[in-house]
Design a protein around this motif. Structure first.
Motif, PDB file in Angstrom:
ATOM      1  N   UNK A 197       0.839  -1.205   0.000  1.00  0.00           N
ATOM      2  CA  UNK A 197       0.000   0.000   0.000  1.00  0.00           C
ATOM      3  C   UNK A 197       0.869   1.248   0.000  1.00  0.00           C
ATOM      4  N   UNK A 198       1.870   1.268   0.856  1.00  0.00           N
ATOM      5  CA  UNK A 198       2.774   2.421   0.921  1.00  0.00           C
ATOM      6  C   UNK A 198       3.394   2.696  -0.438  1.00  0.00           C
ATOM      7  N   UNK A 199       3.870   1.639  -1.100  1.00  0.00           N
ATOM      8  CA  UNK A 199       4.483   1.812  -2.413  1.00  0.00           C
ATOM      9  C   UNK A 199       3.446   2.208  -3.458  1.00  0.00           C
ATOM     10  N   UNK A 200       2.254   1.629  -3.358  1.00  0.00           N
ATOM     11  CA  UNK A 200       1.217   1.896  -4.353  1.00  0.00           C
ATOM     12  C   UNK A 200       0.651   3.295  -4.270  1.00  0.00           C
ATOM     13  N   UNK A 201       0.625   3.878  -3.091  1.00  0.00           N
ATOM     14  CA  UNK A 201       0.064   5.218  -2.938  1.00  0.00           C
ATOM     15  C   UNK A 201       0.961   6.275  -3.577  1.00  0.00           C
ATOM     16  N   UNK A 202       2.253   6.036  -3.587  1.00  0.00           N
ATOM     17  CA  UNK A 202       3.162   6.983  -4.211  1.00  0.00           C
ATOM     18  C   UNK A 202       3.168   8.345  -3.560  1.00  0.00           C
ATOM     19  N   UNK A 203       2.886   8.405  -2.265  1.00  0.00           N
ATOM     20  CA  UNK A 203       2.864   9.665  -1.515  1.00  0.00           C
ATOM     21  C   UNK A 203       3.339   9.362  -0.100  1.00  0.00           C
ATOM     22  N   UNK A 204       3.840  10.365   0.606  1.00  0.00           N
ATOM     23  CA  UNK A 204       4.302  10.133   1.985  1.00  0.00           C
ATOM     24  C   UNK A 204       3.175   9.635   2.878  1.00  0.00           C
ATOM     25  N   UNK A 205       3.474   8.614   3.668  1.00  0.00           N
ATOM     26  CA  UNK A 205       2.484   8.064   4.598  1.00  0.00           C
ATOM     27  C   UNK A 205       3.056   8.080   6.019  1.00  0.00           C
ATOM     28  N   UNK A 206       2.155   8.063   6.990  1.00  0.00           N
ATOM     29  CA  UNK A 206       2.555   7.989   8.390  1.00  0.00           C
ATOM     30  C   UNK A 206       1.641   7.002   9.086  1.00  0.00           C
ATOM     31  N   UNK A 207       2.190   6.192   9.972  1.00  0.00           N
ATOM     32  CA  UNK A 207       1.391   5.219  10.696  1.00  0.00           C
ATOM     33  C   UNK A 207       0.709   5.870  11.888  1.00  0.00           C
ATOM     34  N   UNK A 208      -0.543   5.532  12.089  1.00  0.00           N
ATOM     35  CA  UNK A 208      -1.280   6.040  13.246  1.00  0.00           C
ATOM     36  C   UNK A 208      -0.689   5.475  14.523  1.00  0.00           C
ATOM     37  N   UNK A 209      -0.672   6.300  15.561  1.00  0.00           N
ATOM     38  CA  UNK A 209      -0.240   5.860  16.876  1.00  0.00           C
ATOM     39  C   UNK A 209      -1.422   5.568  17.771  1.00  0.00           C
ATOM     40  N   UNK A 210      -1.292   5.930  19.037  1.00  0.00           N
ATOM     41  CA  UNK A 210      -2.294   5.629  20.056  1.00  0.00           C
ATOM     42  C   UNK A 210      -3.557   6.469  19.855  1.00  0.00           C
ATOM     43  N   UNK A 211      -4.685   5.813  19.571  1.00  0.00           N
ATOM     44  CA  UNK A 211      -5.932   6.541  19.316  1.00  0.00           C
ATOM     45  C   UNK A 211      -6.459   7.230  20.560  1.00  0.00           C
ATOM     46  N   UNK A 212      -6.277   6.623  21.734  1.00  0.00           N
ATOM     47  CA  UNK A 212      -6.697   7.284  22.973  1.00  0.00           C
ATOM     48  C   UNK A 212      -5.870   8.542  23.199  1.00  0.00           C
ATOM     49  N   UNK A 213      -4.583   8.489  22.890  1.00  0.00           N
ATOM     50  CA  UNK A 213      -3.736   9.665  22.990  1.00  0.00           C
ATOM     51  C   UNK A 213      -4.169  10.745  22.023  1.00  0.00           C
ATOM     52  N   UNK A 214      -4.553  10.351  20.803  1.00  0.00           N
ATOM     53  CA  UNK A 214      -5.033  11.324  19.822  1.00  0.00           C
ATOM     54  C   UNK A 214      -6.310  11.991  20.299  1.00  0.00           C
ATOM     55  N   UNK A 215      -7.216  11.202  20.898  1.00  0.00           N
ATOM     56  CA  UNK A 215      -8.460  11.767  21.422  1.00  0.00           C
ATOM     57  C   UNK A 215      -8.170  12.743  22.557  1.00  0.00           C
ATOM     58  N   UNK A 216      -7.210  12.398  23.426  1.00  0.00           N
ATOM     59  CA  UNK A 216      -6.826  13.299  24.516  1.00  0.00           C
ATOM     60  C   UNK A 216      -6.233  14.590  23.957  1.00  0.00           C
ATOM     61  N   UNK A 217      -5.445  14.484  22.892  1.00  0.00           N
ATOM     62  CA  UNK A 217      -4.869  15.681  22.269  1.00  0.00           C
ATOM     63  C   UNK A 217      -5.966  16.576  21.708  1.00  0.00           C
ATOM     64  N   UNK A 218      -6.946  15.991  21.037  1.00  0.00           N
ATOM     65  CA  UNK A 218      -8.056  16.784  20.502  1.00  0.00           C
ATOM     66  C   UNK A 218      -8.808  17.488  21.629  1.00  0.00           C
ATOM     67  N   UNK A 219      -9.006  16.783  22.735  1.00  0.00           N
ATOM     68  CA  UNK A 219      -9.686  17.390  23.881  1.00  0.00           C
ATOM     69  C   UNK A 219      -8.862  18.537  24.462  1.00  0.00           C
TER      70      UNK A 219
END
Length: 342
Positions: A297-319
């Protein structure tokens, strides 16, 4: 002051408490809180169980904000949920949202871009201002979820039964699928002493005992009957076998990986402008395991990708971004702290 981030799925509920500096104060985990899968009463009880250790030693009245990323949000009975929330001593009104924006924020602090989630199911979205504006797939195991864990498992089973039906039993993917099903069937039928009766285990068949089958078509039918009598999740459990066989060069597995990557890239193309330079966040177990599907998928997209980290941490950041009124630079710094990038 503190904020809460909650990541609520079908199999687990996770709650993270952080302070204004991004320091992790408390964490809790419990069973799944998806109301569509468990009903709101059970889901609320499980979320409450995750909240307890996260809030231990803290006055809940000092929690200034909360964001909850929840699968199955459409089935939520809000009054039941609100009673549970109040019973935890929390006074802030939580923002309850779907998982697309949370998954995107788990990979980047940017407000715009694309998120592709491939776990048991598969879905992609264009993100604007942190919210999904265009969505592709996520249409369920029967009619959609192309390239997902379910899709991978189904294709693995399909390849195995077709190979066995032709009398071909030497392929690694075929052996792995048959071994998994034999183990599952053996576990379904206890013997008189309480152990598993019947077929040899995957390890045994892989070393030669009971393999190859005398009648390949009969073995194929046994696999078909077993899988058709199970939930679709049983097929999703076959997905890791595709990665394992592909890593060893199995041609059937390599073909499935290539097809899955093509489907997932096509799903992204439906929500993303050609030549766009905004980030693509990859989330879900099929992609974050960084196996052969991720690489394709990374190769097929042909664009920079980043892997998601901790979703609970992301929710806390949004809050935190909302509760503490952070500007863009402050929000980026806090994102790095909470997501443990520094």
């Amino acid at each position: 002051m503190y904020v809460l981030g909650l990541d609520i799925g079908g199999t687990s509920s996770r709650a993270l408490l952080v302070d204004a500096s991004g320091r992790r104060i408390g964490y809790g985990k419990a069973a799944g809180g998806n109301p569509a899968a468990h009903g709101t009463e059970t889901a609320a009880a499980n979320i409450r169980q995750a909240l307890e250790p996260a809030l231990r030693g803290v006055d809940p009245a000092e929690v200034a904000g909360a964001v909850i990323g929840m699968a199955g949000i459409g089935a939520l009975d809000r009054p039941v949920f609100d009673r549970m929330w109040a019973s935890a001593g929390l006074r802030c009104a939580p923002v309850v949202t779907g998982d697309l924006g949370i998954a995107f924020a788990a990979g980047t602090a940017e407000p715009r871009g694309t998120v592709l989630i491939a776990g048991t199911g598969a879905i992609a979205a264009r993100i604007e201002g942190g919210q999904p504006t265009v969505i592709s797939d996520g249409l369920g195991w029967l009619l959609g979820d192309q390239g997902s864990g379910f899709w991978l498992g189904r294709e693995a089973a399909r390849a195995a039964v077709h190979s066995l039906g032709r009398g071909e039993s030497d392929g690694l993917l075929t052996r792995l699928v048959a071994g998994h099903v034999r183990d599952s069937r053996a576990g379904d039928v206890p013997d008189a002493g309480g152990g598993a009766a019947g077929a040899p285990t995957g390890a045994e068949q892989g070393s030669g005992a009971g393999w190859p089958p005398v009648d390949g078509r009969a073995e194929a039918i046994r696999i078909v009957v077993h899988l058709q009598g199970r939930s679709p999740l049983e097929l999703a459990r076959l997905a890791p076998l595709v990665s394992r066989a592909a890593a060893e060069g199995d041609p059937d597995a390599l073909k499935i990986v290539s097809m899955a990557a093509g489907l997932l890239c096509a799903t992204v193309a439906e929500v993303r402008a050609e030549g766009e330079s905004t980030p693509i966040v990859l989330a879900g177990s099929v992609l974050t395991s960084q196996g052969p599907v991720y690489a394709a998928v990374r190769d097929g997209l042909g664009a920079p990708t980043v892997l998601a980290g901790d979703a609970a941490g992301a929710a806390a950041w949004l809050a935190a971004r909302e509760a503490f009124g952070l500007d863009d630079e402050e929000a980026r710094r806090l994102h790095r702290r909470i997501l443990r990038e520094e």
